[in-house]
Design a protein around this motif. Sequence first.
Motif, mmCIF file in Angstrom:
data_model
loop_
_atom_site.group_PDB
_atom_site.id
_atom_site.type_symbol
_atom_site.label_atom_id
_atom_site.label_comp_id
_atom_site.label_asym_id
_atom_site.label_seq_id
_atom_site.Cartn_x
_atom_site.Cartn_y
_atom_site.Cartn_z
ATOM 1 N N ILE A 5 42.869 43.520 29.085
ATOM 2 C CA ILE A 5 42.096 42.362 28.814
ATOM 3 C C ILE A 5 41.717 41.989 28.131
ATOM 4 O O ILE A 5 42.205 40.430 27.849
ATOM 5 N N ASP A 6 42.736 42.543 26.865
ATOM 6 C CA ASP A 6 42.729 40.982 25.411
ATOM 7 C C ASP A 6 44.126 40.167 25.832
ATOM 8 O O ASP A 6 43.759 38.890 26.186
ATOM 9 N N LYS A 7 44.641 40.792 26.033
ATOM 10 C CA LYS A 7 45.940 40.773 27.136
ATOM 11 C C LYS A 7 45.399 39.250 28.362
ATOM 12 O O LYS A 7 45.902 37.986 28.040
ATOM 13 N N LEU A 8 44.615 39.772 28.829
ATOM 14 C CA LEU A 8 43.935 39.095 30.370
ATOM 15 C C LEU A 8 43.484 37.243 30.123
ATOM 16 O O LEU A 8 43.351 36.332 30.219
ATOM 17 N N GLU A 9 42.493 38.184 28.932
ATOM 18 C CA GLU A 9 41.705 36.932 28.574
ATOM 19 C C GLU A 9 42.685 35.828 27.542
ATOM 20 O O GLU A 9 42.247 35.050 27.768
ATOM 21 N N ALA A 10 43.959 36.395 26.666
ATOM 22 C CA ALA A 10 44.269 35.287 26.205
ATOM 23 C C ALA A 10 45.700 35.026 26.732
ATOM 24 O O ALA A 10 46.063 33.520 26.999
ATOM 25 N N GLU A 11 46.299 35.779 28.062
ATOM 26 C CA GLU A 11 46.814 34.487 29.231
ATOM 27 C C GLU A 11 46.765 34.613 30.459
ATOM 28 O O GLU A 11 47.272 33.675 31.031
ATOM 29 N N LYS A 12 45.868 34.977 30.290
ATOM 30 C CA LYS A 12 45.102 34.450 32.123
ATOM 31 C C LYS A 12 45.852 35.092 32.880
ATOM 32 O O LYS A 12 45.282 34.202 34.277
ATOM 33 N N ASN A 13 46.546 35.539 33.028
ATOM 34 C CA ASN A 13 47.521 35.886 33.126
ATOM 35 C C ASN A 13 47.671 37.416 33.353
ATOM 36 O O ASN A 13 48.152 37.993 31.952
ATOM 37 N N LEU A 14 48.060 38.137 34.470
ATOM 38 C CA LEU A 14 48.968 39.700 35.133
ATOM 39 C C LEU A 14 49.743 40.801 35.406
ATOM 40 O O LEU A 14 49.912 39.275 36.266
ATOM 41 N N ARG A 16 51.904 42.811 38.348
ATOM 42 C CA ARG A 16 50.583 43.285 39.356
ATOM 43 C C ARG A 16 50.511 44.467 39.294
ATOM 44 O O ARG A 16 49.114 44.649 39.262
ATOM 45 N N GLU A 17 51.457 45.968 38.310
ATOM 46 C CA GLU A 17 50.510 47.016 38.118
ATOM 47 C C GLU A 17 49.133 46.519 37.053
ATOM 48 O O GLU A 17 48.643 47.457 37.578
ATOM 49 N N GLU A 18 49.419 45.762 36.263
ATOM 50 C CA GLU A 18 48.196 45.763 35.123
ATOM 51 C C GLU A 18 47.307 45.022 36.446
ATOM 52 O O GLU A 18 46.131 45.847 35.494
#
Length: 342
Positions: A5-14, A16-18
Amino acid sequence: MKKLIDKLEAEKNLEREEFKMLLTCEDDYLHERARAVRESFFGNQIYMRGLIEFTNYCKNDCYYCGLRCGNSDVVRYRLTFEQILECCAEGHELGFRTFVLQGGEDPYYTDDMLADLCSTIKATYPDCAITLSLGERSYDSYKRLFDAGADRYLLRQETSSDEHYAMLHPPEMTLSARKKCLWDLKEIGYQVGCGFMVGSPGQTLDHLVDDLFFIKELDPAMVGIGPFIPHKSSPYAEEKQGDLRLTLNCLAILRLMKPNLLLPATTALGTIEETGREMGVLAGGNVVMPNLSPLDAREKYMLYDNKICTDDGARKCRGCIARRMKKIGCEIAVTRGDYVHV
Ligand code: SAH
């Protein structure tokens, strides 16, 4: 989970598997984080759109939809110009500052008629936004209606996989045609809404990730998401409805990807769960779309079985939604609620 969630919030993307891991996440923490992002951007204000379902005639045969042309059980109707304006009048009095004109793809309404309708609504209610949701049209038609005063356009892509699109639609309808419409609308200058059903027949997690990637690319102002709900006189009558948590997870993920996104807690969500719209807002949604259609039209605009709010008038729906929002600490904003670029 927290790391993702931290990563998604920071990078606005993930990756596929994430994304797939977050989509299947069973922890309410995902929703809490999305809610916090919604609150930091919009406070406790929820935007309201008045939905006017002005025709249930449709030339298309989308297999999931109750209004498809092949369904001969539907009593068809069209609202007159005057009836539509009466819906707007009542809506304006109730604090609506956006009118959403939605219908089947009904060739009866020519560009001339629709342009006239848009400019009349705009002249009568200059403080209001007009959203159209009329399906696929030509670039010139979209341009004409934009010039006549339409501000926004909703057209769900429904799915972002060609094969899956072909499972849901007859051969004359294609995902590429739909995507072209969305890009045309954007180029013309509309605030564009796309979207998809969750749990539509044949949908996999990979399809949902494809939707997230497509949304990333299109960068729309709005995304409409609701669970698929079977309709008794459709080829998919026996399919099961979309999953509540998966729908909420989609909302939460999109809120984290795009803090300024307009994200409705849809009627379909409120249909599969009594407090579904509240749950949608608590998972990051910030828009509600109560119905302004005349009562006798509502029961004929059955996209799916058991659609809610078909017995209540506009005033009652408005009151009901305000109460529901208040209960969860939110407030209906009497504003157009335009998309804000960041
Ligand atoms: N003709 C317009 C409006 C379609 S109705 C258009 O093509 O855009 C609005 C949305 O209702 C559709 O985009 C679809 O995603 C949703 N819908 C239709 N049938 C449904 C069903 N059985 N369950 C859930 N949502 C449905």
